[in-house]
Design an enzyme around this catalytic site. Structure first.
Site, PDB file in Angstrom:
ATOM      1  N   ARG A 102     -68.526  24.081  42.615  1.00  0.00           N
ATOM      2  CA  ARG A 102     -69.538  24.437  41.597  1.00  0.00           C
ATOM      3  C   ARG A 102     -70.863  24.577  42.322  1.00  0.00           C
ATOM      4  NH1 ARG A 102     -70.993  22.000  35.757  1.00  0.00           N
ATOM      5  NH2 ARG A 102     -69.216  23.350  35.348  1.00  0.00           N
ATOM      6  N   HIS A 129     -68.035  31.616  35.102  1.00  0.00           N
ATOM      7  CA  HIS A 129     -67.401  30.327  34.829  1.00  0.00           C
ATOM      8  C   HIS A 129     -65.956  30.590  34.371  1.00  0.00           C
ATOM      9  CE1 HIS A 129     -67.026  26.193  34.209  1.00  0.00           C
ATOM     10  NE2 HIS A 129     -67.908  25.968  33.252  1.00  0.00           N
ATOM     11  N   GLN A 132     -63.766  27.882  32.508  1.00  0.00           N
ATOM     12  CA  GLN A 132     -64.160  27.715  31.118  1.00  0.00           C
ATOM     13  C   GLN A 132     -63.538  28.807  30.249  1.00  0.00           C
ATOM     14  OE1 GLN A 132     -66.235  25.189  29.767  1.00  0.00           O
ATOM     15  NE2 GLN A 132     -65.360  26.065  27.908  1.00  0.00           N
ATOM     16  N   ASP A 224     -73.805  29.406  23.978  1.00  0.00           N
ATOM     17  CA  ASP A 224     -73.992  28.510  25.122  1.00  0.00           C
ATOM     18  C   ASP A 224     -75.485  28.200  25.205  1.00  0.00           C
ATOM     19  OD1 ASP A 224     -73.721  27.086  27.502  1.00  0.00           O
ATOM     20  OD2 ASP A 224     -73.600  28.870  28.776  1.00  0.00           O
ATOM     21  N   CYS A 264     -69.102  25.963  25.224  1.00  0.00           N
ATOM     22  CA  CYS A 264     -68.512  25.377  26.433  1.00  0.00           C
ATOM     23  C   CYS A 264     -68.946  23.927  26.648  1.00  0.00           C
ATOM     24  CB  CYS A 264     -68.880  26.218  27.641  1.00  0.00           C
ATOM     25  SG  CYS A 264     -70.658  26.350  27.920  1.00  0.00           S
ATOM     26  N   ARG A 292     -59.800  22.433  29.059  1.00  0.00           N
ATOM     27  CA  ARG A 292     -60.186  22.587  30.466  1.00  0.00           C
ATOM     28  C   ARG A 292     -59.160  21.876  31.349  1.00  0.00           C
ATOM     29  NH1 ARG A 292     -65.498  23.407  31.865  1.00  0.00           N
ATOM     30  NH2 ARG A 292     -64.623  23.530  33.967  1.00  0.00           N
TER      31      ARG A 292
HETATM   32  N1   CP Z   1     -68.436  23.231  30.311  1.00  0.00           N
HETATM   33  C1   CP Z   1     -68.641  22.678  31.524  1.00  0.00           C
HETATM   34  O1   CP Z   1     -68.388  23.282  32.566  1.00  0.00           O
HETATM   35  O2   CP Z   1     -69.075  21.393  31.485  1.00  0.00           O
HETATM   36  P1   CP Z   1     -69.622  20.528  32.726  1.00  0.00           P
HETATM   37  O3   CP Z   1     -70.926  21.161  33.148  1.00  0.00           O
HETATM   38  O4   CP Z   1     -69.790  19.157  32.158  1.00  0.00           O
HETATM   39  O5   CP Z   1     -68.622  20.567  33.831  1.00  0.00           O
HETATM   40  N1  NVA Z   2     -74.422  28.280  31.235  1.00  0.00           N
HETATM   41  C1  NVA Z   2     -74.375  26.860  31.486  1.00  0.00           C
HETATM   42  C2  NVA Z   2     -72.957  26.376  31.424  1.00  0.00           C
HETATM   43  C3  NVA Z   2     -72.797  24.906  31.637  1.00  0.00           C
HETATM   44  C4  NVA Z   2     -71.365  24.472  31.630  1.00  0.00           C
HETATM   45  C5  NVA Z   2     -75.001  26.559  32.828  1.00  0.00           C
HETATM   46  O1  NVA Z   2     -74.769  27.306  33.789  1.00  0.00           O
HETATM   47  O2  NVA Z   2     -75.736  25.573  32.922  1.00  0.00           O
END
Ligand code: CP
Ligand code: NVA
Length: 313
Positions: A102, A129, A132, A224, A264, A292
């Site tokens: 990530r 993502h 997700q 989101d 999400c 997930r």
């Molecule tokens: N939705 C999601 O990816 O959550 P986190 O940021 O908690 O991993």
């Molecule tokens: N769009 C958000 C998703 C978090 C899971 C971000 O990138 O922070």
């Protein structure tokens, strides 16, 4: 499937297999049937951004599959002091069986994949993502019984989650309508990629700045955060720009009477969605979070399990 970096890279058949495997793994877990398909395998996880769901679901998922998760905070690795991503990939490939990352830049994920010799999974970048979106398709299919001919409306920021939903819906033959303010639209590249996939699958794609148009007769309404990780300084400006894009009762009422609400997580109640919608009867947000786990276990088994993916069918 060598990596899981973008849903633009996988076929309709691979998507179907992943969703079916995820559903099977979910059922087995509910029945208390263990499925140690990745005995002895190690997944390394690199985080340069925060996470609750991604971290814990991958970690728990690896244990449930009989393997070992290894969490590496980028700041504790030499990567955080400037060691190149290519060297990091080559070194990690000598120790572990797969990497989940990530991070900010999509090119870092691609760099890991091209320099290393083990599968790489994208656990979120600024651009995408995919884990997700896979869990979201699973949730939508559970709720509606099918993905073909179903309409998903996405309202809010044209961000990483929106980009992966465009790919995912196009691949699944699910109609998608995305409503964002013009200045926060999805990147043209991802809309074009989704349209190319949709020309094969028959999915409908609508891009608009009108939330009401997107939500009209939708089977699912998705939003989101307006302030993704790394954009914290733009919070005030964004709160202004997204006024009128909140999923509230009035907007949600334009969807089909049995529409579901999706997000999400983490959700910021009172911003991108009102409390009554987030916590209301149509909300499937915790099913998405649960899925997930199952969806990512399917990805891990497909990438690392070889014929094990079939052995307990
Ligand atoms: N939705 C999601 O990816 O959550 P986190 O940021 O908690 O991993
Ligand atoms: N769009 C958000 C998703 C978090 C899971 C971000 O990138 O922070």
């Amino acid at each position: 499937m060598k990596h899981f970096i973008s849903l633009n890279d996988i076929s309709e058949g691979e998507l179907r297999e992943l969703l079916d495997l995820a559903q099977r793994l979910k059922a087995e877990r509910k029945e208390g049937r263990p499925h140690p398909l990745l005995k002895g395998k190690t997944l390394g996880m690199i985080f340069t951004k925060s996470s609750t769901r991604t971290r814990v679901s991958f970690e728990a998922g690896m244990y449930q599959l009989g393997g070992y998760p290894l969490v590496m905070n980028a700041g504790d690795l030499q990567l955080g002091r400037g060691e190149p991503i290519g060297d990091t990939a080559r070194v990690l490939s000598r120790y572990i069986d797969a990497i989940m990352i990530r991070t900010y830049s999509q090119s870092d994920v691609e760099g890991l994949a091209s320099h290393g010799s083990i599968p790489v999974i994208n656990g979120l970048t600024d651009e995408m993502h995919p884990c997700q979106a896979l869990a979201d398709l699973m949730t939508l299919r559970e709720a509606k019984g099918t993905l073909k001919g179903v309409k998903l409306a996405y309202v809010g920021d044209g961000n990483n989650v929106a980009h992966s939903l465009l790919h995912a819906c196009a691949l699944a033959g699910t109609d998608i309508a995305v409503a964002t303010p013009a200045a926060f639209a999805c990147k043209r590249q991802y809309v074009d990629e989704a349209m190319a996939i949709a020309s094969r699958t028959g999915a409908g794609i609508t891009i608009t700045d009108d939330p009401a148009e997107a939500v009209a007769r939708a089977d699912a309404v998705y939003t989101d955060t307006w302030v993704s990780m790394g954009m914290e300084e733009e919070k005030a400006e964004r709160a202004k720009a997204f006024k009128g894009y909140q999923v509230d009762g009035k907007l949600f009422a334009l969807a089909k009477p049995d529409a579901i609400f999706m997000h999400c997580l983490p959700v910021y109640r009172g911003f991108e969605a009102s409390d009554d919608i987030v916590d209301g009867p149509a909300s499937r947000i915790f099913d998405e979070a649960e899925n997930r786990l199952h969806a990512q276990k399917a990805v891990l088994v497909k990438l690392l399990g070889g014929s094990g993916a079939q052995c307990q069918a």
